[in-house]
Design a protein around this motif. Structure first.
Motif, PDB file in Angstrom:
ATOM      1  N   GLU A 349       0.830  -1.194   0.000  1.00 12.93           N
ATOM      2  CA  GLU A 349       0.000   0.000   0.000  1.00 12.93           C
ATOM      3  C   GLU A 349       0.872   1.255   0.000  1.00 12.93           C
ATOM      4  N   LYS A 350       0.511   2.220  -0.845  1.00 11.47           N
ATOM      5  CA  LYS A 350       1.256   3.483  -0.937  1.00 11.47           C
ATOM      6  C   LYS A 350       0.277   4.623  -1.168  1.00 11.47           C
ATOM      7  N   LYS A 355       2.430   5.621  -5.487  1.00  9.62           N
ATOM      8  CA  LYS A 355       1.933   4.441  -6.203  1.00  9.62           C
ATOM      9  C   LYS A 355       2.028   4.644  -7.717  1.00  9.62           C
ATOM     10  N   ILE A 356       1.532   5.781  -8.201  1.00  4.69           N
ATOM     11  CA  ILE A 356       1.536   6.019  -9.649  1.00  4.69           C
ATOM     12  C   ILE A 356       2.969   6.161 -10.163  1.00  4.69           C
ATOM     13  N   SER A 357       3.825   6.777  -9.357  1.00  5.85           N
ATOM     14  CA  SER A 357       5.233   6.903  -9.742  1.00  5.85           C
ATOM     15  C   SER A 357       5.863   5.524  -9.925  1.00  5.85           C
ATOM     16  N   GLU A 358       5.598   4.634  -8.964  1.00  4.48           N
ATOM     17  CA  GLU A 358       6.160   3.279  -9.037  1.00  4.48           C
ATOM     18  C   GLU A 358       5.603   2.522 -10.238  1.00  4.48           C
ATOM     19  N   LYS A 364       7.560   1.217 -17.800  1.00  6.20           N
ATOM     20  CA  LYS A 364       8.643   1.539 -18.734  1.00  6.20           C
ATOM     21  C   LYS A 364       9.744   0.483 -18.671  1.00  6.20           C
ATOM     22  N   LEU A 365      10.100   0.050 -17.464  1.00 12.78           N
ATOM     23  CA  LEU A 365      11.138  -0.975 -17.323  1.00 12.78           C
ATOM     24  C   LEU A 365      10.690  -2.298 -17.939  1.00 12.78           C
ATOM     25  N   THR A 407       5.583  11.819 -12.788  1.00  5.85           N
ATOM     26  CA  THR A 407       6.580  10.930 -13.383  1.00  5.85           C
ATOM     27  C   THR A 407       6.077  10.261 -14.657  1.00  5.85           C
ATOM     28  N   ILE A 408       4.756  10.222 -14.862  1.00  2.00           N
ATOM     29  CA  ILE A 408       4.230   9.594 -16.077  1.00  2.00           C
ATOM     30  C   ILE A 408       4.780  10.302 -17.309  1.00  2.00           C
ATOM     31  N   GLU A 409       4.774  11.631 -17.272  1.00  5.71           N
ATOM     32  CA  GLU A 409       5.244  12.383 -18.442  1.00  5.71           C
ATOM     33  C   GLU A 409       6.739  12.212 -18.652  1.00  5.71           C
TER      34      GLU A 409
END
Length: 463
Positions: A349-350, A355-358, A364-365, A407-409
């Protein structure tokens, strides 16, 4: 808890470790070779050999050469042996393995391989403990923990060569350019099926494409229209790409209904209610009335897109570990579609931003690790409503409106924003294009009843 220190007798070789130490003590410059090959102190299973390696490595890094008295002093402290015992051990290593320099690369490879097998053995023991101790949870939770451990191991230990020479990169680039020149009809990656959009982007291996929009704009329909086009074109060419579709919002039966609706032009509710007609009156844009046999049209489109290469999951708890596990099991996957990113789950849980950053970074990875394009839909925040102009001058959300994280962008290679220009037009703005032109607007036809998206026209956005 079992750790990477667990030593399995079949996965250690003192002779190999001593041969490597002998080369390092007599040819200290080979420390650089060892580091470049990814070897670490933990790869030495024998604790005495590990302590000696650490001592000589530290001396080399600090002094730039071999200082035997200093190495002896440091090794003596780390091994727990007496000074005489340490000296005797060092001498025996050098005397017994003085002719091993030529085989040094082979020994490094074997050292790393044995170390990796020890770690894999330790993970196996830990997975065994999960199956014994985590019986209060679900089997799915236990599998996720186990695959998470394997994912970490895979990422850290099986990354392959760390570098390519510039010569190799240029040769590979030339080969791609030559292939594109000689075969102009063969595209790099998967096409969306919309001619104007495909001029600027493609769904290419290792790339993350984000499609953002407010709820109800047509994100899911956009992805399903692309999927339907792939299946129809694949039926004609005899080759349908292998696709994994994760529908975290719609159930799988609704995905099926939506595909039929898009393919036939019949409203979705007709399929949901089972009220198909053999002679339903329909009007075209000019007002002409025709009769549609909905049963026949449904049978035709079903036959055209039926295949086993496209798989759909409506599991609402998709995690990066589960995605990696699915890609391992479905080797050769050529496209992943996720609807939508913010509904994915993390292992723990975050808060939403973390959470969205992770999740963004993980997608991408994964795209890079598995050499697959990922098309992920994403919600935008309510702030985007403030910039949307009712006069349609400003139709699209912006990158910073992607909900949950900035971080999505950064992680995405391509970002498309969807907006409604009028009741019959869906606009696509190329907001970001890491490898091509951006700020291009493509206008597509929109059928509200069936959510069909068709070719229309295009213009450049000069804002």
């Amino acid at each position: 808890m079992v750790t990477g220190e667990t030593i399995h007798n079949a996965h250690r070789d003192d002779n190999v470790e001593q041969a490597i130490l002998s080369v390092l003590l007599t040819h200290p410059e080979e420390n650089d070779t060892l580091i470049t090959k990814g070897a670490r102190a933990e790869d030495f299973a024998n604790p005495i050999n590990r302590a000696i390696y650490e001592a000589q490595r530290d001396v080399y890094l600090n002094q730039g050469t071999v200082d035997i008295p200093l190495i002896l002093a440091q090794a003596h402290k780390r091994t727990g042996l007496s000074e005489d015992e340490t000296k005797e051990y060092l001498l025996s290593i050098v005397q017994d393995t003085h002719d091993q320099w030529d085989n040094f690369p082979v020994y490094i490879t074997k050292l790393r391989k044995l170390s990796q097998f020890r770690k894999l053995y330790a993970i196996g023991m830990e997975i065994q403990q999960i199956s014994v101790n985590d019986t209060e949870g679900t089997v799915s939770d236990a599998v996720n923990k186990a695959t998470g451990l394997l994912d970490i191991f895979s990422k850290n230990e099986t990354t392959g060569d760390r570098f390519k020479t510039v010569e190799t990169l240029l040769l590979e680039a030339y080969a791609r350019i030559n292939e594109a020149h000689n075969n102009p009809n063969i595209t790099d990656g998967i096409q969306t099926g919309y001619t104007e959009l495909d001029r600027y982007i493609g769904l290419r291996p290792k790339e993350l494409t984000i499609v953002g929009a407010r709820p109800g704009t047509g994100k899911s329909s956009f992805a399903l229209n692309i999927l339907l086009t792939l299946m129809k074109q694949g039926r004609k060419t005899g080759r349908i790409p292998n696709v994994l579709v994760y529908s975290l919002e719609m159930s799988d039966d609704n995905v099926g209904n939506a595909l039929l609706s898009i393919g036939t032009g019949i409203p979705t509710f007709v399929f949901r209610n089972g009220t198909l007609s053999k002679n339903r009156e329909t009007k075209d844009k000019k007002g002409n009335i025709t009769l549609q046999d909905e049963w026949e049209d449904t049978a035709i489109i079903s036959s055209a897109i039926t295949n086993r290469n496209v798989q759909v999951s409506d599991n609402p708890k998709l995690t990066p570990s589960m995605l990696r596990s699915d890609l391992r099991q479905n080797k050769g996957t050529e496209l992943v579609i996720i609807d939508y990113l913010q509904l994915m789950s993390t292992e723990t849980e975050k808060e939403e931003y973390a959470k969205i950053s992770e999740l963004s970074r993980a997608l991408k990875l994964i795209a890079k690790e598995y050499n697959v394009p990922i098309l992920a839909l994403a919600q935008v925040n309510r702030e985007s409503e403030k910039i949307l102009d009712p006069n349609k001058v400003k139709t699209y959300p912006e990158m910073h409106n992607l909900r949950g994280s900035g971080t999505i962008e950064q992680d995405a290679d391509i970002i498309l924003m969807l907006g409604r220009k009028d009741p019959e037009t869906l606009g696509v703005m190329i907001e970001k294009n890491r490898f091509g032109e951006s700020k291009k607007e493509i206008l597509l036809g929109w059928n509200k009843k069936s959510t069909q998206i068709t070719e229309k026209k295009t213009r450049e956005d000069n804002v």
